[in-house]
Design a protein around this motif. Structure first.
Motif, PDB file in Angstrom:
ATOM      1  N   TYR A 162      36.755  28.003  86.837  1.00  0.00           N
ATOM      2  CA  TYR A 162      36.587  27.699  88.252  1.00  0.00           C
ATOM      3  C   TYR A 162      36.565  28.989  89.067  1.00  0.00           C
ATOM      4  CZ  TYR A 162      41.473  28.652  89.573  1.00  0.00           C
ATOM      5  OH  TYR A 162      42.680  29.259  89.852  1.00  0.00           O
ATOM      6  N   ASP A 163      36.032  28.880  90.288  1.00  0.00           N
ATOM      7  CA  ASP A 163      36.092  29.978  91.251  1.00  0.00           C
ATOM      8  C   ASP A 163      36.383  29.367  92.618  1.00  0.00           C
ATOM      9  OD1 ASP A 163      33.626  28.927  92.085  1.00  0.00           O
ATOM     10  OD2 ASP A 163      32.466  30.426  90.983  1.00  0.00           O
ATOM     11  N   ASP A 164      36.074  30.053  93.679  1.00  0.00           N
ATOM     12  CA  ASP A 164      36.400  29.552  95.015  1.00  0.00           C
ATOM     13  C   ASP A 164      35.416  28.508  95.525  1.00  0.00           C
ATOM     14  OD1 ASP A 164      38.716  31.036  95.323  1.00  0.00           O
ATOM     15  OD2 ASP A 164      37.648  32.772  96.153  1.00  0.00           O
ATOM     16  N   THR A 165      34.429  28.166  94.729  1.00  0.00           N
ATOM     17  CA  THR A 165      33.423  27.196  95.155  1.00  0.00           C
ATOM     18  C   THR A 165      33.265  26.034  94.192  1.00  0.00           C
ATOM     19  OG1 THR A 165      32.203  29.031  96.182  1.00  0.00           O
ATOM     20  CG2 THR A 165      31.036  26.945  95.950  1.00  0.00           C
ATOM     21  N   TYR A 166      33.306  26.312  92.887  1.00  0.00           N
ATOM     22  CA  TYR A 166      32.955  25.300  91.906  1.00  0.00           C
ATOM     23  C   TYR A 166      33.987  25.168  90.786  1.00  0.00           C
ATOM     24  CZ  TYR A 166      28.204  25.677  93.865  1.00  0.00           C
ATOM     25  OH  TYR A 166      27.112  25.690  94.690  1.00  0.00           O
TER      26      TYR A 166
ATOM     27  N   PRO B  18      31.044  21.054  92.924  1.00  0.00           N
ATOM     28  CA  PRO B  18      31.588  21.735  94.110  1.00  0.00           C
ATOM     29  C   PRO B  18      32.994  21.217  94.420  1.00  0.00           C
ATOM     30  CG  PRO B  18      29.361  20.897  94.520  1.00  0.00           C
ATOM     31  CD  PRO B  18      29.831  20.272  93.240  1.00  0.00           C
TER      32      PRO B  18
ATOM     33  N   GLY C 247      34.718  21.628  97.099  1.00  0.00           N
ATOM     34  CA  GLY C 247      34.875  21.221  98.493  1.00  0.00           C
ATOM     35  C   GLY C 247      34.386  19.827  98.823  1.00  0.00           C
TER      36      GLY C 247
ATOM     37  N   ARG D  33      44.322  22.869 100.118  1.00  0.00           N
ATOM     38  CA  ARG D  33      43.790  24.238 100.024  1.00  0.00           C
ATOM     39  C   ARG D  33      44.952  25.223  99.938  1.00  0.00           C
ATOM     40  NH1 ARG D  33      39.600  25.534 104.586  1.00  0.00           N
ATOM     41  NH2 ARG D  33      39.346  27.382 103.255  1.00  0.00           N
TER      42      ARG D  33
ATOM     43  N   LEU E  66      39.461  28.498  99.011  1.00  0.00           N
ATOM     44  CA  LEU E  66      38.383  27.575  98.700  1.00  0.00           C
ATOM     45  C   LEU E  66      37.342  27.540  99.824  1.00  0.00           C
ATOM     46  CD1 LEU E  66      37.166  25.200  97.041  1.00  0.00           C
ATOM     47  CD2 LEU E  66      38.676  23.699  98.348  1.00  0.00           C
ATOM     48  N   LYS E  67      36.081  27.558  99.428  1.00  0.00           N
ATOM     49  CA  LYS E  67      34.981  27.439 100.379  1.00  0.00           C
ATOM     50  C   LYS E  67      34.614  25.967 100.505  1.00  0.00           C
ATOM     51  CE  LYS E  67      33.201  31.994  99.102  1.00  0.00           C
ATOM     52  NZ  LYS E  67      32.064  32.753  98.513  1.00  0.00           N
TER      53      LYS E  67
ATOM     54  N   GLN F 160      32.667  22.727 101.575  1.00  0.00           N
ATOM     55  CA  GLN F 160      31.297  22.343 101.893  1.00  0.00           C
ATOM     56  C   GLN F 160      31.328  21.135 102.816  1.00  0.00           C
ATOM     57  OE1 GLN F 160      29.100  21.767  98.315  1.00  0.00           O
ATOM     58  NE2 GLN F 160      29.153  23.910  97.752  1.00  0.00           N
TER      59      GLN F 160
END
Length: 218
Positions: free
Chosen positions: A46-50, A142, A144, A150, A205-206, A208
């Motif tokens: 994982y990362d900050d988007t997915y 995603p 988000g 968060r 976290l970004k 969406q």
């Protein structure tokens, strides 16, 4: 495991980042009357988007039953599929389900105290590759699009399911076959049987926020 280099979603697992991910195995048969083993394997990054999943499913090509190509058709649940379940608050009350077939057809829903809501739709991606003895899938979800906290060091509930249509049988990554829960159960009773996903750092976290219009009756 957090990754700084997102994998390419092509169903091939050829990025070195997958070597850092822990392998989840030991799927449990949900039918006591059928003796079968499932050597499927799941990796997650994982990362900050997915969220990223690399899934290797043990199933012979000639046994695969997968004919539906249209997204979100309920009939997909009666074919071969692999399912990812995420309880983002680890409260055993609600979860998000992401389901896909060996040919990459997707179905998603939200599970909760009032049952299953298949009208919930999400923009996520899966690519599959079929070989003679097994099939492979890479998934990108995603983060988000789901309700969650968060914050760093988050714990979620998580589970995986592989269904064999040819025997009407399935295997879960986390499942107690001796419990009173029916293998087709839904709602909190189903979610409470999830395993545990720990140490998610989601403070950055970004989110969406895709606009959409829905109809409803109150």
């Amino acid at each position: 495991v957090r990754t700084e280099a997102p994998p390419t979603i092509d169903g091939k697992f050829d990025e070195p980042e997958w070597n850092n991910a822990k392998v989840m195995t030991d799927f449990v048969n949900t039918r006591l009357d059928i003796l079968s083993e499932d050597q499927s394997k799941v990796r997650m990054l994982y990362d900050d988007t997915y969220l990223y999943f690399a899934i290797e499913v043990e199933e012979k090509e000639e046994d695969i039953i997968a004919n539906i190509f249209k997204y979100d058709r309920i009939q997909l649940r009666f074919e071969d599929y692999f399912q990812i379940g995420l309880d983002t608050f680890h409260d055993g009350k609600q979860a998000y389900l992401f389901l896909f077939s060996p040919i990459g057809t997707r179905w998603d829903s939200r599970e909760g105290v009032f049952g299953r809501n298949p009208s919930w739709d999400a923009n996520w991606e899966v690519k599959t590759v079929i070989t003679k003895e097994r099939w492979f899938a890479e998934v990108r979800i995603p983060i988000g699009i789901m309700h969650l906290n968060r914050e760093d060091d988050q714990t979620w509930g998580i589970n995986f399911r592989h269904r064999y249509s040819i025997t009407n049988n399935s295997h879960h990554w986390n499942y107690n076959p001796n419990s009173s829960m029916d293998r087709r159960a839904s709602g909190p009773k189903f979610i409470s049987d999830f395993g545990i996903l720990e140490n998610l750092d989601l403070a950055n976290l970004k989110v969406q926020a895709d606009a959409k219009i829905e109809t409803y009756v109150s």
